[in-house]
Scaffold this motif. Structure first.
Motif, mmCIF file in Angstrom:
data_model
loop_
_atom_site.group_PDB
_atom_site.id
_atom_site.type_symbol
_atom_site.label_atom_id
_atom_site.label_comp_id
_atom_site.label_asym_id
_atom_site.label_seq_id
_atom_site.Cartn_x
_atom_site.Cartn_y
_atom_site.Cartn_z
ATOM 1 N N ALA B 118 0.949 -1.118 -0.078
ATOM 2 C CA ALA B 118 -0.048 -0.070 -0.060
ATOM 3 C C ALA B 118 0.723 1.299 0.032
ATOM 4 C CB ALA B 118 -0.915 0.178 1.111
ATOM 5 N N THR B 119 1.999 1.163 0.696
ATOM 6 C CA THR B 119 2.997 2.293 0.594
ATOM 7 C C THR B 119 3.569 2.659 -0.654
ATOM 8 O OG1 THR B 119 4.807 1.144 1.100
ATOM 9 C CG2 THR B 119 3.503 2.101 3.182
ATOM 10 N N ALA B 120 3.526 1.948 -1.620
ATOM 11 C CA ALA B 120 3.926 2.078 -2.796
ATOM 12 C C ALA B 120 3.008 3.023 -3.838
ATOM 13 C CB ALA B 120 4.222 0.636 -3.735
ATOM 14 N N LEU B 121 1.874 3.009 -3.478
ATOM 15 C CA LEU B 121 0.693 3.771 -3.949
ATOM 16 C C LEU B 121 0.367 5.129 -3.508
ATOM 17 C CD1 LEU B 121 -2.123 0.686 -3.719
ATOM 18 C CD2 LEU B 121 -0.637 1.568 -5.735
#
Lengths: 287, 277
Positions: B118-121
């Motif tokens: 989720a952090t890559a988004l």
């Protein structure tokens, strides 16, 4: 199929649209952004976004601190994930062994830390580690848990503290799903509690262990809240301490194109590692 | 011999309980002390009990910004988890109970969404929202939080296991529409599973840190985690914040602990089901 198209659309479209807008689109956009760069005409000229090909990626691959941070979280994961899951498995087996009274209480007590957000847990442990604030002065007086040598493992403890109970529950519920007849057969063969655990229970809950491992690998590479908070407590934690901190500090420069390239590489590395682990365990299971 | 066998495991369980609960106990004790007593009384036991004073000071500080953060967190988290669970349930249910071309393809795409961190988004989401000049708004954190691919995966497994095809056929013969059948029959059968999905989603959004950190600049939109984080980074300049950080940390974990206590019977059994299949 006749007459079901409408309802089917009704069921799938809302999630599908949001998934496309807030999952697929950002991935595509990040890839696109990572292929661009900012160019200025002269020193004071207007900034302009132009196609840069793989230029950002060359910068990513030659960025020392970024790869150091990848190495750091890999080291973290190689030590912390097995320790955490080992403890979780041991506690789950003990709960399931029939040797422990007050199961409901322990299950709840171990699970409570999962309800504590990472930021809050890190703040709390940060205080507990601080030499002048900690209740454990006997320990913190002798070892500086926030020094460059220890701070990574101090963070590993925070992550372990939060997630052991959660992982234990996942493993424990799949232990509960093992049919009783399996145990009866083992008892007839004269297997003791330890042997039953080792030869029967652990192999049967392997899928649960694999699942928790994959989630832990993903979580480790994404480490952010803990190191971000620990920057307040320890000067050893730099702005590029973990890959995600690098992404964040690069984007606040702001250099969005480079930050996007970092994000893409990190997401790919995460997918590769977790997917690779899944394949590896599947092959092991086929033998 | 039997007693010896039991003592070992009980000692291990007791030690583990101490490890998990002592930090929270410390937080409770610390939050109940005045500033003066925080530094010079036994850390693991109460001094004069001033939790009430600390709370009213915390809630009054800077026009009650802390309460605002708590409210924000409840809205972001409760709203996103509630709607997100319904959407994931509908999608997972359709993937489990209907055969249609592209079904496996959709499922696989959603499933690979589980593996995308989720952090890559967060960063690309920020860039997209800034195109619409919609960063630094409630919606910029709320809308992305609605999507829960893992919930779809779980819902599909649960729907396959708990909703018999015969029942759907029967209700079709009775003339009930597909959508009505879902809400009146299938959702009820899936209910325990839905609570589990809801809880997972709730915790994930409650803990989400990078997205609000990147999206929000206006302090009054912060969720409580980001608010506490921003106070904690200022502790060295403004020492009085330390008491607020500690008391606020305690307050921030109360809603989740209560939710877990009340919904115990669901997560206790539901959690592992995703791992079995």
């Amino acid at each position: 199929m006749k007459g079901k198209k409408g309802p089917l659309l009704f069921f799938i479209a809302p999630f599908g649209l949001l998934f496309a807008a807030f999952y697929l689109a950002p991935i595509g956009y990040a890839i696109k952004q990572s292929l661009y760069k900012i160019e200025r005409q002269g020193t004071f000229g207007k900034a302009q976004e132009v196609f840069g090909g793989l230029e950002q990626y060359t910068r990513v691959f030659s960025d020392g601190p970024f790869w150091e941070s990848i190495g750091r979280v890999l080291l973290f994961g190689i030590v912390q994930v097995p320790v955490m899951l080992g403890v979780a498995l041991a506690l789950a087996l003990l709960l399931d062994s029939g040797l422990v009274k007050g199961k409901a209480f322990f299950r709840l007590a171990f699970f409570v830390p999962y309800a504590v957000p990472g930021v809050v847990a890190a703040i709390m442990w940060g205080f507990l580690y601080s030499p002048n604030l900690s209740p454990f002065t006997a320990l913190t007086g002798n070892v500086d848990l926030l020094s460059a040598d220890f701070v990574l493992w101090s963070m590993a403890n925070v992550v372990t503290w939060i997630y052991v109970g959660y992982n234990m529950l996942i493993i424990y519920s799949s232990l509960l799903a093992i049919p009783q007849e399996v145990y009866e057969a083992a008892r007839m063969d004269g297997a003791g509690a330890l042997r039953t655990a080792w030869a029967i229970k652990i192999p049967l809950v392997m899928p649960a262990i694999v699942l928790t491992t994959v989630f832990s690998i993903i979580g480790t590479l994404q480490l952010l809240a803990e190191p971000a908070v620990f920057r307040t407590f320890s000067s050893a934690v730099t702005s590029t301490y973990t890959p995600n901190l690098t992404v964040y500090s690069t984007s606040s420069i702001p250099n969005f194109n480079l930050a996007a390239a970092f994000s893409v590489v990190l997401a790919l590395a995460t997918c590769l590692l977790s997917f690779g682990f899944l394949k590896l365990t599947q092959r092991g299971a086929d033998k | 011999m039997k007693n010896v066998n039991r003592i070992g495991p009980m000692v291990v369980m007791a030690a583990a309980t101490l490890y998990f609960l002592v930090p929270i106990w410390w937080l409770l004790v610390a939050a109940s002390k005045s500033r003066a007593q925080f530094n010079n009384t036994t850390p693991l036991w109460f001094a004069d009990f001033s939790l009430g004073d600390n709370l009213s000071e915390l809630f009054a500080y800077r026009d009650g910004v802390f309460l605002r953060w708590m409210l924000n967190s409840v809205l972001y988290t409760g709203g996103a988890a509630l709607i997100g669970t319904v959407l994931a349930a509908m999608c997972g249910y359709a993937l489990a109970k209907y055969r249609f071309p592209g079904r496996e393809a959709i499922f696989n795409i959603v499933l690979s969404g589980v593996l995308v961190p989720a952090t890559a988004l967060a960063l690309p989401l920020f860039l997209i929202f800034s195109q619409f000049e919609a960063t630094n708004t409630f919606w910029s954190v709320f809308l992305p939080s609605l999507v829960n691919p893992f919930g779809v995966y779980l819902a599909r497994i649960y729907a396959t296991a708990s909703v018999p095809d015969e029942l759907l056929e029967a209700s079709r013969l009775d003339g009930s529409g597909e959508v009505r059948t879902f809400f009146t029959i299938s959702a009820k059968l899936m209910f325990p599973a839905l609570v589990t999905i809801f809880l997972f989603h709730f915790v994930a959004v409650w803990n989400n840190f990078l997205l609000p950190l990147i999206m929000l600049g206006n302090e009054r939109l912060f969720p409580v985690t980001l608010g506490l984080y921003s106070w904690n980074t200022q502790v060295n300049q403004i020492p009085e914040l330390r008491m607020f950080v500690l008391t606020g940390a305690l307050v921030s974990i109360v809603p989740l602990v209560i939710a877990f206590l009340f919904l115990q019977r669901f997560w206790r059994n539901g959690l592992g089901s995703g791992a079995i299949k």
